[in-house]
Design an enzyme around this catalytic site. Structure first.
Site, mmCIF file in Angstrom:
data_model
loop_
_atom_site.group_PDB
_atom_site.id
_atom_site.type_symbol
_atom_site.label_atom_id
_atom_site.label_comp_id
_atom_site.label_asym_id
_atom_site.label_seq_id
_atom_site.Cartn_x
_atom_site.Cartn_y
_atom_site.Cartn_z
ATOM 1 N N THR A 197 39.547 13.524 7.625
ATOM 2 C CA THR A 197 39.463 13.356 8.923
ATOM 3 C C THR A 197 38.936 11.764 9.537
ATOM 4 O O THR A 197 38.214 11.246 8.688
ATOM 5 C CB THR A 197 38.341 14.323 9.510
ATOM 6 O OG1 THR A 197 37.271 14.114 10.006
ATOM 7 C CG2 THR A 197 36.656 14.300 8.091
ATOM 8 N N CYS A 250 43.318 11.748 14.719
ATOM 9 C CA CYS A 250 42.238 13.255 15.183
ATOM 10 C C CYS A 250 43.704 14.191 14.237
ATOM 11 O O CYS A 250 45.176 13.623 14.455
ATOM 12 C CB CYS A 250 42.195 14.049 15.739
ATOM 13 S SG CYS A 250 41.541 15.724 15.665
#
Length: 238
Positions: A83, A196
């Site tokens: 992440t 992302c």
């Protein structure tokens, strides 16, 4: 092959991509029935997301540090935070273990420089685009980082949390992202970082007039390269 430790679940939609990618890269490097040696600690994102919103980053860091320790105990030789946003707490995760953390921003900066580019646009969550923890690391790697304007940032963030993290991929959102990318290019971006891990579920090279840098793909490839380096069982990276 060394064992890759994955801290995932943020969201599991992109973590599934990480698992696929590390195995594909391993198969491509070694051939035959080879797959990656990896262990995964997947957290419950419903417990992490409220900590993000409330700014309780230290508490979130404790959760992920615990995940890293569990991976090391399970035999991981390196740790990946699957992440971008939670690299906000990368220092806490890194301090919790004796094995290396493969930092996503470093991998990304290396790829941009290798492409001969410097000025890049950054897409991601509002945390990643607006705070300095990720941009500063990229800029320390020699990049000039641009982000969309406030309205565009809000669109990018909303699509991530309300759609992509739930496995929803909409054509109208793809069109909106293409418009945001176009704005970054018009402002001088030579490339665009898909900062992302869920964004890669929505857009890719075909959606941008300039090169894109998909961070989950780059991170997974770098992990396999590291896992196979100096082990005696790996051909040179292609």
């Amino acid at each position: 092959m060394r064992t890759i430790g994955l801290i995932g679940g943020m969201s599991w939609e992109s973590t599934a991509e990480y698992y696929r990618l590390v195995n594909e890269f391993t198969r491509d490097r070694l051939g035959g029935l080879h797959s990656a040696r990896c262990v995964l600690h997947s957290v419950d994102f419903a417990e992490i997301e409220p900590l993000q919103v409330r700014g309780h980053w230290a508490e979130a860091g404790e959760v992920l540090a615990g995940a890293a320790r569990s991976l090391e105990a399970a035999g991981a030789d390196m740790v990946l935070l699957c992440t971008n946003t939670m690299h906000k707490v990368a220092d806490a995760v890194e301090a919790a273990v004796s094995v290396p953390l493969l930092h996503l921003a470093d991998v990304t900066a290396d790829a941009v420089r290798a492409a001969g580019l410097r000025r890049v646009g950054l897409l991601g969550t509002a945390f990643t685009m607006e705070q300095d923890f990720f941009r500063d690391r990229l800029e320390a790697g020699g990049l000039d980082v641009r982000v969309p304007d406030a309205a565009a940032r809000a669109v990018v963030h909303r699509v991530i949390y309300e759609e992509l993290c739930l496995g929803v991929v909409r054509e109208e959102s793809r069109a909106a992202y293409r418009e945001v990318i176009g704005g970054l290019v018009a402002a001088g971006a030579e490339g665009v970082i898909l900062g992302c891990t869920e964004i890669e579920l929505l857009v890719g090279p075909q959606d941008s007039p300039v090169p894109v840098f998909p961070t989950a793909w780059l991170h997974a490839r770098a992990a396999v390269d590291a896992a196979l380096s100096d082990t005696g069982d790996a051909p040179a990276p292609r």
